[in-house]
Write a protein that holds these residues in place. Structure first.
Motif, PDB file in Angstrom:
ATOM      1  N   VAL A  17       0.903  -1.281   0.031  1.00 28.72           N
ATOM      2  CA  VAL A  17       0.060   0.076  -0.038  1.00 28.72           C
ATOM      3  C   VAL A  17       0.879   1.309   0.283  1.00 28.72           C
ATOM      4  O   VAL A  17       1.954   1.170   0.547  1.00 28.72           O
ATOM      5  N   SER A  18       0.439   2.252  -0.776  1.00 29.54           N
ATOM      6  CA  SER A  18       1.075   3.660  -0.558  1.00 29.54           C
ATOM      7  C   SER A  18       0.742   4.241   0.635  1.00 29.54           C
ATOM      8  O   SER A  18       1.682   5.056   1.025  1.00 29.54           O
ATOM      9  N   GLY A  19      -0.144   3.981   1.386  1.00 32.29           N
ATOM     10  CA  GLY A  19      -0.757   4.814   2.483  1.00 32.29           C
ATOM     11  C   GLY A  19       0.135   4.071   3.871  1.00 32.29           C
ATOM     12  O   GLY A  19       1.097   3.561   3.734  1.00 32.29           O
ATOM     13  N   THR A  20      -0.283   4.508   4.974  1.00 27.37           N
ATOM     14  CA  THR A  20       0.199   4.303   6.120  1.00 27.37           C
ATOM     15  C   THR A  20      -0.483   2.967   7.076  1.00 27.37           C
ATOM     16  O   THR A  20      -1.682   2.977   7.134  1.00 27.37           O
ATOM     17  N   VAL A  21       0.232   2.205   7.695  1.00 26.47           N
ATOM     18  CA  VAL A  21      -0.207   1.039   8.268  1.00 26.47           C
ATOM     19  C   VAL A  21       0.077   1.526   9.749  1.00 26.47           C
ATOM     20  O   VAL A  21       1.456   1.339  10.096  1.00 26.47           O
ATOM     21  N   PHE A  22      -0.857   1.504  10.785  1.00 29.66           N
ATOM     22  CA  PHE A  22      -0.449   1.451  12.091  1.00 29.66           C
ATOM     23  C   PHE A  22      -0.706   0.213  13.070  1.00 29.66           C
ATOM     24  O   PHE A  22      -2.048  -0.349  12.712  1.00 29.66           O
ATOM     25  N   THR A  23       0.018  -0.243  13.729  1.00 33.08           N
ATOM     26  CA  THR A  23      -0.362  -1.570  14.346  1.00 33.08           C
ATOM     27  C   THR A  23      -0.142  -1.051  16.039  1.00 33.08           C
ATOM     28  O   THR A  23       0.483  -0.015  16.223  1.00 33.08           O
ATOM     29  N   PRO A  24      -0.262  -2.064  16.846  1.00 36.91           N
ATOM     30  CA  PRO A  24      -0.156  -1.709  18.277  1.00 36.91           C
ATOM     31  C   PRO A  24       1.261  -1.205  18.745  1.00 36.91           C
ATOM     32  O   PRO A  24       1.387  -0.406  19.870  1.00 36.91           O
ATOM     33  N   ASN A  25       2.146  -1.573  17.933  1.00 39.66           N
ATOM     34  CA  ASN A  25       3.317  -1.194  18.435  1.00 39.66           C
ATOM     35  C   ASN A  25       4.176   0.182  17.991  1.00 39.66           C
ATOM     36  O   ASN A  25       5.085   0.602  18.228  1.00 39.66           O
ATOM     37  N   ASP A  26       2.969   0.829  17.037  1.00 39.30           N
ATOM     38  CA  ASP A  26       3.480   2.148  16.568  1.00 39.30           C
ATOM     39  C   ASP A  26       3.066   3.086  17.383  1.00 39.30           C
ATOM     40  O   ASP A  26       1.974   3.177  18.221  1.00 39.30           O
ATOM     41  N   PRO A  27       3.850   4.242  17.343  1.00 33.66           N
ATOM     42  CA  PRO A  27       3.323   5.543  18.462  1.00 33.66           C
ATOM     43  C   PRO A  27       2.083   6.275  18.113  1.00 33.66           C
ATOM     44  O   PRO A  27       1.327   6.602  19.123  1.00 33.66           O
ATOM     45  N   ASP A  28       1.617   6.057  16.869  1.00 37.32           N
ATOM     46  CA  ASP A  28       0.444   6.758  16.426  1.00 37.32           C
ATOM     47  C   ASP A  28      -0.654   5.744  16.308  1.00 37.32           C
ATOM     48  O   ASP A  28      -1.914   6.497  15.943  1.00 37.32           O
ATOM     49  N   TYR A  29      -0.669   4.644  16.788  1.00 42.94           N
ATOM     50  CA  TYR A  29      -1.651   3.871  16.778  1.00 42.94           C
ATOM     51  C   TYR A  29      -2.907   4.407  17.947  1.00 42.94           C
ATOM     52  O   TYR A  29      -4.161   4.219  17.277  1.00 42.94           O
ATOM     53  N   GLU A  30      -2.528   4.710  18.779  1.00 40.53           N
ATOM     54  CA  GLU A  30      -3.647   5.050  19.822  1.00 40.53           C
ATOM     55  C   GLU A  30      -4.683   6.210  19.072  1.00 40.53           C
ATOM     56  O   GLU A  30      -5.924   6.125  19.267  1.00 40.53           O
ATOM     57  N   ASN A  31      -3.993   6.856  18.460  1.00 40.42           N
ATOM     58  CA  ASN A  31      -4.798   8.026  18.054  1.00 40.42           C
ATOM     59  C   ASN A  31      -5.604   7.683  16.564  1.00 40.42           C
ATOM     60  O   ASN A  31      -6.689   7.990  16.158  1.00 40.42           O
ATOM     61  N   ALA A  32      -4.800   6.712  15.787  1.00 43.89           N
ATOM     62  CA  ALA A  32      -5.406   6.192  14.568  1.00 43.89           C
ATOM     63  C   ALA A  32      -6.624   5.160  14.859  1.00 43.89           C
ATOM     64  O   ALA A  32      -7.566   5.378  14.063  1.00 43.89           O
ATOM     65  N   ARG A  33      -6.388   4.590  16.050  1.00 46.18           N
ATOM     66  CA  ARG A  33      -7.709   3.519  16.331  1.00 46.18           C
ATOM     67  C   ARG A  33      -9.022   4.329  16.639  1.00 46.18           C
ATOM     68  O   ARG A  33     -10.031   3.731  16.795  1.00 46.18           O
ATOM     69  N   LEU A  34      -8.958   5.574  17.046  1.00 43.70           N
ATOM     70  CA  LEU A  34      -9.964   6.399  18.035  1.00 43.70           C
ATOM     71  C   LEU A  34     -11.327   6.889  16.802  1.00 43.70           C
ATOM     72  O   LEU A  34     -10.854   6.995  15.703  1.00 43.70           O
ATOM     73  N   ILE A  35     -12.385   6.655  17.548  1.00 46.98           N
ATOM     74  CA  ILE A  35     -13.673   7.175  16.735  1.00 46.98           C
ATOM     75  C   ILE A  35     -14.101   8.249  17.530  1.00 46.98           C
ATOM     76  O   ILE A  35     -13.397   8.602  18.640  1.00 46.98           O
ATOM     77  N   PHE A  36     -15.446   9.040  17.203  1.00 40.62           N
ATOM     78  CA  PHE A  36     -15.757   9.973  17.923  1.00 40.62           C
ATOM     79  C   PHE A  36     -16.303   9.595  19.409  1.00 40.62           C
ATOM     80  O   PHE A  36     -15.845  10.429  20.151  1.00 40.62           O
TER      81      PHE A  36
END
Length: 463
Positions: A17-36
């Motif tokens: 993929v050209s985009g970004t994959v976030f997994t639990p080990n990534d620092p931005d995962y917590e923000n990426a997984r959030l919804i409203f």
């Protein structure tokens, strides 16, 4: 599936993929997984922030090969929390944020990750508009596949009535252009039938000239008499007037006296699609219902109805949605009595009833023209509660449904975008009778394995 296998396949996903994959080990995962709705706290195996439709196709293929369930996140406002999933793969389309406006042709292509507010401000710079809902932070794709009811719906129709085409990625990875002439069964289904038929990546909308409106907020004291009269006027108003009537305790706003804070009020959001001279005789009877506590109605661009939201505001809320034929004096008394009682509950921070007058252009579209099947009903209603903690949510559901069904008085149906229960019990309220059967046939044709089932969707025909 072992952790070694999971790590390896996620590396494979990153490679394709050209985009970004976030997994639990990534620092931005917590923000990426959030919804409203932050109280819906799920932990996906991965979140892929896609860059284009090809990324979506790759993510779908990866999820199917690895046995991962799929959730699709755009605005993230699903009350049922369908924008995230435990241990599955979230396809995050917020990176699909391009807007292409054809001013002369009165159309616009927009990426599925664009919010209603951003789109409205972009096209509003040209005096144009497409009707969405009433909240700027919702994603255009999510509100569209649910139908789309907002301030311009009585004048121009629902959001789906402005939809000209979509780009959609199917369960088997095809990237399709879908419109009235290309895959018309899918085009019918995505107009109100939800996200169970593929991942929408781009949408084309028709634009209308709306150079000016008179809009804003009008707040009046709420009694049975004022509520009933206000709704009578709203249902009889010309199509140019869109109204959302909220009966609720007055929030502590700085522009009206503190002694009114917490008292039951009519907080009406209003938008007249026209200039002040035409708007004044329409709005005057509403102002005369009672002495306004606040009158912020004023000429403005339509985009003025979509002000920036508070990014820190994530209420713990639940609701019940339905339709009604009208709201008479007895209904209004029930609203006042019920909300007054609920306001005494210390776990309830806010109890409210929202009433949306419909009709107009919504009802002039044939009932079977789209998968939204409730065009004949004059009022959409929501009973809602904001509570102090997630453990108080279940206690609200009985009174919310009881009040809602009493106001509906036998009127069937539910609006997809406002159903917060994830258990599927209201699926036949959302899609009644022949609509359900037709959607099931489309589901069987395009997603027979029910890959896209993490939403309010029908089962494939024969399943």
């Amino acid at each position: 599936m072992t952790s070694t296998r999971t790590d390896r396949t996620l590396d494979d996903l990153r490679a394709c993929v050209s985009g970004t994959v976030f997994t639990p080990n990534d620092p931005d995962y917590e923000n990426a997984r959030l919804i409203f709705s932050r109280h819906i706290d799920r932990r996906p195996a991965a979140v892929v922030r896609v860059a284009d439709a090809a990324d979506v196709a790759a993510a779908i293929e990866h999820a199917r090969e690895c046995g991962l369930e799929i959730a699709v996140r755009a605005g993230g406002h699903s009350g049922a929390g369908f924008g995230t999933i435990d241990d599955g793969l979230v396809i995050d389309v917020r990176g699909l944020d391009a807007i292409e406006i054809d001013v002369d042709g009165r159309t616009a292509w927009v990426g599925a990750g664009v919010t209603a507010g951003r789109y409205t401000h972009a096209v509003g710079a040209h005096g144009l508009a497409t009707g969405f809902g009433d909240t700027g932070s919702v994603g255009v794709a999510g509100i569209t596949v649910g139908g789309g009811v907002g301030f311009l719906s009585r004048r121009f129709g629902m959001t789906i009535d402005h939809l000209l085409a979509v780009e959609l990625v199917t369960a088997d990875g095809q990237i399709l252009h879908v419109d009235a002439d290309h895959h018309p069964d899918l085009f019918w289904a995505v107009r109100g039938g939800g996200g169970g038929f593929g991942v929408v990546t781009r949408l084309q909308f028709r634009l209308h000239e709306v150079p000016e409106i008179v809009g804003g907020m009008l707040m009046l004291p709420a009694t049975a008499e004022t509520i009933a009269r206000f709704m009578e006027l709203a249902l009889a108003a010309p199509d140019e007037l869109g109204v959302i009537v909220n009966v609720m305790p007055a929030p502590p706003m700085p522009f009206f006296a503190p002694e009114h804070h917490g008292r039951l009020v009519i907080l009406a959001l209003m938008a007249y699609a026209g200039g002040p001279a035409d708007a004044e005789p329409v709005l005057a009877p509403f102002r005369a219902v009672a002495t306004p506590l606040a009158d912020l109605l004023a000429p403005m661009p339509y985009s003025g109805m979509f002000q920036p939201g508070d990014d820190s505001y994530h209420p713990i809320a639940t609701s019940w949605t339905g339709y009604a034929q009208d709201i008479d004096l007895d209904d209004a008394r029930l609203i006042v009595d019920t909300l007054t009682e609920r306001m005494a509950d210390p776990t309830v921070q806010m109890a409210a009833v929202q009433l949306r007058p419909l009709g107009g252009a919504i009802s002039r579209v044939a009932a079977d023209a789209t998968a939204y099947a409730h065009r004949q009903w004059p009022v959409m209603l929501n009973t809602a509660a904001i509570v102090s903690g997630a453990d108080a949510l279940d206690d609200q559901k009985p009174w919310l449904e009881t009040l809602g069904r009493s106001l509906a008085d036998g009127t069937p149906g539910a609006y997809l975008g406002f159903v917060v229960d994830a258990d599927g019990e209201r699926i036949h309220d959302i899609y009644p009778g022949d609509t359900y059967l037709r959607l099931a046939a489309v589901k069987q044709a395009w997603d027979p394995d029910d890959v896209f089932h993490h939403n309010h969707t029908v089962a494939p025909a024969g399943a």
